[in-house]
Design a protein around this motif. Structure first.
Motif, PDB file in Angstrom:
ATOM      1  N   MET A  34       0.839  -1.197   0.000  1.00 29.88           N
ATOM      2  CA  MET A  34       0.000   0.000   0.000  1.00 29.88           C
ATOM      3  C   MET A  34       0.875   1.247   0.000  1.00 29.88           C
ATOM      4  O   MET A  34       1.077   1.895   1.022  1.00 29.88           O
ATOM      5  CB  MET A  34      -0.928   0.006   1.217  1.00 29.88           C
ATOM      6  CG  MET A  34      -1.900  -1.151   1.229  1.00 29.88           C
ATOM      7  SD  MET A  34      -3.011  -1.081   2.648  1.00 29.88           S
ATOM      8  CE  MET A  34      -3.982   0.348   2.232  1.00 29.88           C
ATOM      9  N   ALA A  72       0.696   6.724  -4.402  1.00 28.87           N
ATOM     10  CA  ALA A  72      -0.674   7.095  -4.767  1.00 28.87           C
ATOM     11  C   ALA A  72      -0.846   8.604  -4.767  1.00 28.87           C
ATOM     12  O   ALA A  72      -1.448   9.177  -5.685  1.00 28.87           O
ATOM     13  CB  ALA A  72      -1.662   6.444  -3.799  1.00 28.87           C
ATOM     14  N   TYR A 101      -6.427   1.941  -4.208  1.00 33.77           N
ATOM     15  CA  TYR A 101      -5.969   2.092  -2.832  1.00 33.77           C
ATOM     16  C   TYR A 101      -7.069   1.685  -1.855  1.00 33.77           C
ATOM     17  O   TYR A 101      -6.816   1.013  -0.841  1.00 33.77           O
ATOM     18  CB  TYR A 101      -5.529   3.531  -2.574  1.00 33.77           C
ATOM     19  CG  TYR A 101      -4.862   3.700  -1.232  1.00 33.77           C
ATOM     20  CD1 TYR A 101      -3.483   3.612  -1.103  1.00 33.77           C
ATOM     21  CD2 TYR A 101      -5.611   3.903  -0.084  1.00 33.77           C
ATOM     22  CE1 TYR A 101      -2.865   3.730   0.132  1.00 33.77           C
ATOM     23  CE2 TYR A 101      -5.006   4.026   1.155  1.00 33.77           C
ATOM     24  CZ  TYR A 101      -3.642   3.943   1.250  1.00 33.77           C
ATOM     25  OH  TYR A 101      -3.033   4.047   2.482  1.00 33.77           O
TER      26      TYR A 101
END
Length: 295
Positions: free
Chosen positions: A73, A78, A101
């Motif tokens: 993650m 992101a 995400y």
């Protein structure tokens, strides 16, 4: 979290910023304890760990990438990808990044991952529509999350609040922020938090002005004036703090008392920030300040 990776990152950041063990430990712990921490032989509680991290300049993205590394993650990736896509007005692909995400966040079932997903979505929505407001369900999730912090925020909470404060009613946003204001005025906040705190003050100030919440703008003026002007880790931090702090003070003063002199000061501060700092929306502030005169 991978404690060995965290210890290594902490030590490398401390040394890279030219800080001794004594500098980094400050009044928070002993140099012996900090040395054991850097060698993964001692662990601190979350609050002290994050306080030590922020004091030496570890970014919230670095910390979160360690938190979520095992689950693939990469929050920083992101954020950066969304910034690139929204700059090109490619909102469809930016939404795809958010969905990817969020899928990981749902699989994790982690409250922090959940609010991170809300933050990413808010970042996209705000770039598309400056009047975007959080849905009630998401507002409740975020508010509940902040209540668990008990007014002791990590760098993550400061940045999260800076993104979402403009997407909820100003008085509710100020209620979330108030414990931080109290700690700032009591001199209890570490200087490592100041850059992130400035984003909170600035964004809450602007949304207060936009909604004619003069009382909140007055509180932001007091907080901007209460911010310490040093010491900071480096020249970049010092310039950022000085320019951003002056911007907040000048705009808040004009919001509270709209005189010609205060307008000139606000415009000058805006021009300085435009020259030194890539501040979201700063290019629009000159017109915004002018429009305030007509209210």
């Amino acid at each position: 979290m991978n404690s060995q990776a965290l210890a290594t990152m902490f030590k490398e950041t401390r040394i890279g910023n030219g800080l001794s063990l004594t500098d980094a430990a400050g009044a928070m712990t002993s140099t012996a304890s900090l040395s054991r921490f850097e060698n993964d032989r001692q662990h601190f509680g979350n609050e002290k760990t994050f306080a030590l991290m922020n004091a030496i300049g570890l970014a919230r993205e670095d910390i979160n990438n360690l938190l979520y590394d095992a689950a693939a993650m990469p929050l920083l990736h992101a954020h950066n990808e969304i910034s690139t896509l929204t700059a090109k007005h490619d909102f469809a692909d930016a939404d795809r990044v958010v969905r990817d995400y969020k899928q990981h966040a749902d699989e994790m079932g982690n409250p922090l991952a959940t609010v991170n997903a809300i933050e990413l979505r808010t970042k996209v929505r705000r770039r598309r529509d400056s009047n975007y407001r959080l849905p009630l369900a998401e507002r409740q999730v975020v508010t509940k999350f902040f209540k668990t912090t008990d007014g002791h925020w990590t760098d993550h909470e400061y940045e999260l609040f800076a993104y979402i404060c403009g997407c909820i009613p100003p008085k509710k946003a100020y209620a979330i922020y108030k414990p931080i204001s109290d700690r700032l005025r009591a001199g209890e906040l570490l200087t490592g938090y100041m850059p992130s705190l400035l984003f909170c003050i600035r964004n809450l100030l602007l949304i207060a002005i936009k909604n004619d919440e003069t009382a909140i703008a007055a509180e932001m003026l007091i907080d901007a004036q209460a911010m310490p002007t040093g010491p900071f880790l480096g020249d970049v931090d010092a310039v950022f703090i000085a320019a951003s702090r002056q911007f907040c003070i000048a705009v808040a003063q004009f919001a509270v008392e709209r005189t010609d002199a205060n307008e000139d000061a606000a415009l000058d501060a805006n021009q300085l920030c435009g020259s030194l700092i890539d501040m979201m929306g700063v290019s629009e502030m000159a017109d915004f300040i002018k429009r305030m005169r007509n209210r």
